[in-house]
Design an enzyme around this catalytic site. Structure first.
Site, PDB file in Angstrom:
ATOM      1  N   HIS A 195       0.830  -1.218   0.000  1.00 49.66           N
ATOM      2  CA  HIS A 195       0.000   0.000   0.000  1.00 49.66           C
ATOM      3  C   HIS A 195       0.859   1.259   0.000  1.00 49.66           C
ATOM      4  O   HIS A 195       0.441   2.290   0.517  1.00 49.66           O
ATOM      5  CB  HIS A 195      -0.952   0.032   1.204  1.00 49.66           C
ATOM      6  CG  HIS A 195      -1.628  -1.262   1.483  1.00 49.66           C
ATOM      7  ND1 HIS A 195      -2.751  -1.681   0.801  1.00 49.66           N
ATOM      8  CD2 HIS A 195      -1.313  -2.269   2.344  1.00 49.66           C
ATOM      9  CE1 HIS A 195      -3.108  -2.870   1.252  1.00 49.66           C
ATOM     10  NE2 HIS A 195      -2.251  -3.255   2.174  1.00 49.66           N
TER      11      HIS A 195
ATOM     12  N   SER B 149      15.078  20.539 -16.238  1.00 48.70           N
ATOM     13  CA  SER B 149      13.902  21.358 -16.497  1.00 48.70           C
ATOM     14  C   SER B 149      14.360  22.653 -17.163  1.00 48.70           C
ATOM     15  O   SER B 149      15.410  23.189 -16.827  1.00 48.70           O
ATOM     16  CB  SER B 149      13.196  21.666 -15.179  1.00 48.70           C
ATOM     17  OG  SER B 149      12.404  22.827 -15.311  1.00 48.70           O
TER      18      SER B 149
ATOM     19  N   LYS C  89      16.352  20.563 -11.042  1.00 44.79           N
ATOM     20  CA  LYS C  89      15.673  19.300 -11.367  1.00 44.79           C
ATOM     21  C   LYS C  89      16.515  18.323 -12.170  1.00 44.79           C
ATOM     22  O   LYS C  89      17.303  18.697 -13.026  1.00 44.79           O
ATOM     23  CB  LYS C  89      14.411  19.620 -12.165  1.00 44.79           C
ATOM     24  CG  LYS C  89      13.318  20.165 -11.294  1.00 44.79           C
ATOM     25  CD  LYS C  89      12.081  19.401 -11.588  1.00 44.79           C
ATOM     26  CE  LYS C  89      11.008  19.648 -10.583  1.00 44.79           C
ATOM     27  NZ  LYS C  89       9.739  19.185 -11.110  1.00 44.79           N
TER      28      LYS C  89
ATOM     29  N   GLU D 145       9.807   7.455 -17.053  1.00 42.81           N
ATOM     30  CA  GLU D 145       8.421   7.902 -17.283  1.00 42.81           C
ATOM     31  C   GLU D 145       7.950   7.519 -18.679  1.00 42.81           C
ATOM     32  O   GLU D 145       6.781   7.172 -18.885  1.00 42.81           O
ATOM     33  CB  GLU D 145       8.307   9.411 -17.068  1.00 42.81           C
ATOM     34  CG  GLU D 145       8.481   9.780 -15.597  1.00 42.81           C
ATOM     35  CD  GLU D 145       8.500  11.286 -15.343  1.00 42.81           C
ATOM     36  OE1 GLU D 145       8.513  11.670 -14.172  1.00 42.81           O
ATOM     37  OE2 GLU D 145       8.524  12.067 -16.309  1.00 42.81           O
TER      38      GLU D 145
END
Ligand code: ARG
Length: 454
Positions: free
Chosen positions: A156, A277, A283, A290
């Site tokens: 979970h 970024s 970043k 992804e």
């Protein structure tokens, strides 16, 4: 010129040609179409349709064509042919004249395209199999490099019990092994040759289809002509094997994206698989992961697409089936590049062991240990579970770990608790106790790794 002009007095509309032509997609079958044609020419010689000399001339011309298209692949699309079969036949006629017109004797584009596509699936499948094996070995290497790393295991998405990082990596090795066996299975089932089935009813020439199948490297010929020209199970199966494999890769990607997050800080991804970024200089984005996660969606789309195209199609060939290739080609390309990307990500991945260990120590991941301890002291498990629940509530309220509570405090919950409890609350003890086949104890993981590395 189309292969079927005789019955027609009017021209196709430009829109129909654009709609109907499959060359912009099936040009990728050129090698297989030539290979199949060489085998078919040889079969026609054996049944006396072509002379030995004609067979030789066709073989030589097809061989020359193969070299030419390899040197200048643009010419295929530029030809404006209807499909790859029309292109090869026209190119052959341009080379050897009327002899080229004899090659299609007893053959249909229906058995031809079915054969071409299976040959393509076999070749492409081998490449995928090698890539799956490569990812598997990268995971094993990663597990070896990071064998000392301990991290929280989750259910979970809550810290549940500590595990070793190698144990995490080996979980994906299991998935990769199933992917490899699923692909092998699909490849062995599609290893049958439809050539010689004609349009639907079988060719009218006494071709030895066993010999023909063997000459193309197939294990056997297909056994029913109606099925042979209309079977696309192999497309469905490869899309399905790819979907399951991409499901695994996307789960791995998701785990790693989370591990890489600022919140977890468990791993460092190499610069060569991340991007920055344009606005936020701090970043380092896990783009490769992804994209793997994202591309899985498109692959599933193709699986559903081919299933839906094939659903309720009457026997035998229908033009609907021309829609089989675009999705399959995209699936195999995507599967292939996602595997390459995964291998690259894994090869440069570093675990931040201090962070993973600190996280494993937080979140009451040793609560089960305390319950087991109480069980060992004679308390029924259900009661022990309840008692530990109360201990955790108190620990949370005080903002401390279980092992930081005093013995007196712990004894307030159960008087059987003694000094030896602290030993079993350590991470090492938590891990070492999972000393069962498939468990996370370091010696079990070492044995699993040794078995995989063999
Ligand atoms: N381009 C077609 C396909 O990919 C080849 C078969 C054409 N057969 C036919 N009967 N029109 O399916």
């Amino acid at each position: 010129m189309a292969l079927w002009g005789g019955r027609f007095s009017g021209e196709s509309s430009a829109l129909f040609k654009l709609f109907n032509d499959s060359l912009p997609v099936d040009y990728r079958l050129v090698e297989q179409d030539i290979q199949g044609s060489v085998a078919w020419a040889a079969a026609l010689v054996k049944v006396g349709v072509l002379t030995e000399a004609e067979g030789q001339d066709l073989k030589a011309a097809l061989g020359a064509l193969l070299v030419e298209v390899a040197e200048d692949p643009q010419q295929i699309i530029a030809s404006g042919a209807e499909d790859i079969h029309s292109f090869v036949e026209q190119a052959l006629i341009d080379k050897v004249g009327d002899l080229g017109k004899k090659l299609h004797t007893g053959r249909s584009r229906n058995d031809q395209v079915a054969t071409d596509l299976k040959l393509w699936c076999k070749a492409e499948g081998e490449g995928i199999s090698e890539r799956l094996t490569k990812v598997r070995s990268e995971l094993i290497e990663l597990a070896k490099r990071e064998q000392q790393a301990v991290m929280p295991g989750y259910t979970h998405l809550q810290r549940a019990q500590p595990v070793t990082f190698a144990h995490w990596a080996l979980a994906y090795v299991e998935m990769l092994e199933r992917d490899i066996s699923r692909l092998d299975d699909a490849l062995s089932r599609l290893n049958t040759c439809p050539l010689g089935c004609g349009a639907l009813a079988g060719t009218a020439y006494p071709i030895d289809r066993y010999e023909l199948a063997a000459s193309l490297g197939f294990a056997a010929p297909t056994l029913n002509s109606l099925d042979s020209v209309s079977d696309r199970d192999h497309v469905v199966e490869l899309c399905s094997a790819a979907s399951i494999s991409l499901m695994h890769l996307s789960r791995m990607a998701e785990d790693l994206i989370f591990f890489n997050s600022g919140e977890a800080g468990f791993i460092e991804l190499a610069d060569d698989v991340t991007s920055g970024s344009s606005l936020m200089p701090q970043k380092k984005n896990p783009d490769a992961l992804e994209l793997i996660r994202g591309k899985a969606g498109r692959v599933y789309g193709s699986l559903v697409g081919i299933l839906t195209t094939m659903k309720a199609l009457p026997l035998a060939y229908n033009k609907d089936m021309q829609e089989d290739k675009e999705g399959l080609f995209d699936v195999m390309d995507t599967w292939s590049i996602c595997l390459d990307m995964t291998a690259l990500v894994l090869s440069g991945l570093k675990v931040k062991r201090d962070n993973t260990k600190a996280a494993a120590q937080q979140g009451y991941a040793n609560a089960t240990e305390l319950a087991d301890y109480l069980v060992a002291k004679g308390m029924p498990f259900r009661q022990a579970h309840h008692v530990v629940g109360e201990v955790v509530v108190k620990a949370i309220a005080d903002g401390v770990a279980i092992e930081d509570m005093t013995l007196t405090t712990l004894q307030g919950f159960a008087d059987v608790i003694e000094q030896d409890v602290y030993e079993i609350l350590t991470i090492e003890s938590c891990l070492n106790k999972r000393d069962v086949l498939g468990g996370t104890a370091p010696n079990q993981v070492a044995a699993a790794l040794a078995a995989k590395a063999r």
